[in-house]
Design an enzyme around this catalytic site. Structure first.
Site, short mmCIF file in Angstrom:
data_model
loop_
_atom_site.label_atom_id
_atom_site.label_comp_id
_atom_site.label_asym_id
_atom_site.label_seq_id
_atom_site.Cartn_x
_atom_site.Cartn_y
_atom_site.Cartn_z
N GLY A 61 0.82 -1.21 0.00
CA GLY A 61 0.00 0.00 0.00
C GLY A 61 0.85 1.26 0.00
N ARG A 85 -2.11 -1.63 -5.72
CA ARG A 85 -2.84 -2.03 -6.93
C ARG A 85 -2.69 -1.04 -8.06
NH1 ARG A 85 -8.47 -2.46 -4.08
NH2 ARG A 85 -7.49 -0.58 -3.24
N ASN A 90 1.17 -2.28 5.45
CA ASN A 90 0.41 -1.04 5.60
C ASN A 90 -0.90 -1.06 4.82
OD1 ASN A 90 0.16 2.11 5.75
ND2 ASN A 90 0.25 1.65 3.57
N TYR A 103 -14.16 -2.82 11.04
CA TYR A 103 -12.82 -2.20 10.88
C TYR A 103 -12.04 -2.34 12.18
CZ TYR A 103 -9.10 1.18 10.11
OH TYR A 103 -7.86 1.77 9.99
N PHE A 158 -7.84 8.02 3.30
CA PHE A 158 -8.56 7.00 4.07
C PHE A 158 -10.07 7.26 4.12
CE2 PHE A 158 -10.06 5.47 8.26
CZ PHE A 158 -9.66 4.14 8.23
N1 LIG Z 1 -5.77 7.52 7.94
C1 LIG Z 1 -6.06 7.13 9.16
O1 LIG Z 1 -6.72 7.87 9.93
C2 LIG Z 1 -5.56 5.81 9.68
C3 LIG Z 1 -5.57 5.60 11.06
C4 LIG Z 1 -5.12 4.40 11.56
C5 LIG Z 1 -4.66 3.41 10.70
N2 LIG Z 1 -4.67 3.62 9.36
C6 LIG Z 1 -4.20 2.53 8.50
O2 LIG Z 1 -3.10 3.00 7.73
C7 LIG Z 1 -2.98 2.21 6.54
C8 LIG Z 1 -2.82 3.15 5.35
O3 LIG Z 1 -3.99 3.96 5.20
P1 LIG Z 1 -3.93 5.46 4.71
O4 LIG Z 1 -4.52 6.29 5.78
O5 LIG Z 1 -2.58 5.81 4.22
O6 LIG Z 1 -5.01 5.43 3.53
P2 LIG Z 1 -4.84 5.51 1.94
O7 LIG Z 1 -4.15 6.78 1.57
O8 LIG Z 1 -6.17 5.23 1.37
O9 LIG Z 1 -3.83 4.31 1.61
C9 LIG Z 1 -4.24 2.96 1.63
C10 LIG Z 1 -3.21 2.13 0.87
O10 LIG Z 1 -3.63 0.75 0.95
C11 LIG Z 1 -3.57 0.21 -0.36
N3 LIG Z 1 -4.54 -0.87 -0.53
C12 LIG Z 1 -5.86 -0.85 -0.25
N4 LIG Z 1 -6.43 -2.02 -0.61
C13 LIG Z 1 -5.41 -2.78 -1.13
C14 LIG Z 1 -5.36 -4.08 -1.69
N5 LIG Z 1 -6.43 -4.86 -1.78
N6 LIG Z 1 -4.16 -4.55 -2.11
C15 LIG Z 1 -3.06 -3.78 -2.04
N7 LIG Z 1 -3.05 -2.54 -1.52
C16 LIG Z 1 -4.22 -2.05 -1.08
C17 LIG Z 1 -3.84 1.38 -1.30
O11 LIG Z 1 -3.24 1.14 -2.56
P3 LIG Z 1 -4.02 0.82 -3.92
O12 LIG Z 1 -5.38 1.48 -3.84
O13 LIG Z 1 -3.14 1.37 -4.98
O14 LIG Z 1 -4.09 -0.67 -3.95
C18 LIG Z 1 -3.12 2.52 -0.58
O15 LIG Z 1 -1.78 2.57 -0.98
C19 LIG Z 1 -4.25 1.34 6.49
O16 LIG Z 1 -3.92 0.05 6.95
C20 LIG Z 1 -5.21 2.04 7.46
O17 LIG Z 1 -6.14 1.13 8.00
C21 LIG Z 1 -5.12 4.81 8.82
#
Ligand SMILES: NC(=O)c1ccc[n+]([C@@H]2O[C@H](COP(=O)([O-])OP(=O)(O)OC[C@H]3O[C@@H](n4cnc5c(N)ncnc54)[C@H](OP(=O)(O)O)[C@@H]3O)[C@@H](O)[C@H]2O)c1
Length: 253
Positions: free
Chosen positions: A9, A34, A87, A153, A190
């Site tokens: 990710g 992806r 991630n 979640y 997110f």
């Molecule tokens: N933002 C928050 O408030 C927050 C808080 C706590 C934890 N988190 C966690 O942090 C991590 C990253 O989230 P983010 O906030 O950076 O959101 P984001 O900008 O939407 O990034 C999510 C990443 O996950 C990838 N992803 C999603 N589904 C996938 C799949 N099936 N296969 C491969 N890659 C996949 C996406 O890439 P593609 O779409 O290109 O596949 C993207 O690079 C997640 O695990 C999330 O649960 C986020």
């Protein structure tokens, strides 16, 4: 010495910021996600900004066969992975459990839990063989504090924490480290993903709160990875200043 860091990710948000931190630190990057065009854009930026060595492999972490093929390809073509950052993840929807769209529930489970298991199962044996490595799993404050509309979640992120603990036990006799990073509210795509592309609703979510930025989490991940051999940070929770628990915020009017 340059380490090889595999990030799932890495096409946006926290994963992309983590890639920047390790690239700036002089490490070699293996980026997955992806969206192929985003992978190429991130690679170009890291190469031109830091003269980093970057490999990209499009991969959907939910696809067991693909994950096995790509991970083995990475090990053969790039070499051993020193640091795996699990991630890739998402939330979909914010509804009462009784109203939830089944497809959304299963996508969260498949991505956040199944995907993490599949990738780790491919990469960990080579770490055990080398008696060295670090698995950094991105959990969430949601895994500690369930909140309304996020039962599934929260459950997936609680699973990430418990899986990390279990893998740490199973590798305790090795030099491998396992860390769960549990961020609170971080301003990334997110919420846009959670609300199925509804930009207004996503923007509203962060209104009146000084949310964490992806780079805040990335700085901490690099700190975790740069500790001496004897130091293993097992868990770390990072909240926004105006966040008290998983979903207790103070919003400025
Ligand atoms: N933002 C928050 O408030 C927050 C808080 C706590 C934890 N988190 C966690 O942090 C991590 C990253 O989230 P983010 O906030 O950076 O959101 P984001 O900008 O939407 O990034 C999510 C990443 O996950 C990838 N992803 C999603 N589904 C996938 C799949 N099936 N296969 C491969 N890659 C996949 C996406 O890439 P593609 O779409 O290109 O596949 C993207 O690079 C997640 O695990 C999330 O649960 C986020």
């Amino acid at each position: 010495m340059k380490r090889t860091v595999l990030i799932t990710g890495a096409t946006s948000g926290i994963g992309e910021a983590i890639a920047h931190s390790f690239a700036q630190n002089g490490d070699r990057l293996v980026l997955t996600g992806r969206r192929e065009e985003r992978l190429s854009a991130v690679k170009d930026e890291l190469e031109s900004t830091y003269q980093a060595t970057v490999f990209t492999y499009p991969m959907d972490v939910r696809d067991a066969e693909l994950v096995a093929t790509i991970c083995q390809k990475i090990l053969n073509e790039v070499g051993p992975v020193d640091i795996l950052v699990n991630n890739a993840g998402l939330a979909l929807g914010l509804e009462k459990f009784q109203d939830y769209v089944t497809e959304d529930m299963l996508t969260m489970l498949d991505t956040n839990v199944r995907g993490l298991l599949l990738v780790t199962r491919q990469i960990l044996p080579q770490m055990v063989e080398k008696n060295q490595g670090h698995i950094i799993n991105i959990g969430s404050t949601a895994g500690i504090y369930a909140y309304g509309g996020a039962a599934v979640y929260s459950a997936t992120k609680a699973a990430v924490k418990v899986l990390s603990d279990g893998i740490r036990i199973d590798t305790v006799a090795t030099d491998i480290k396992v860390t769960t990073v549990q961020p609170g509210l971080v301003e990334t795509d997110f919420s846009l993903v959670r609300f199925h592309g509804d930009q207004e609703r996503a923007a509203q979510f962060y209104k009146g709160i000084e949310a964490l930025q992806a780079q805040d989490i990335a700085d901490i991940v690099l700190f975790i990875a740069n500790q001496p051999r004897r130091v293993q940070i097992s868990d770390i929770t990072i909240m926004a200043n105006q966040q008290a628990t998983g979903f207790t915020f103070h919003r400025e009017q």
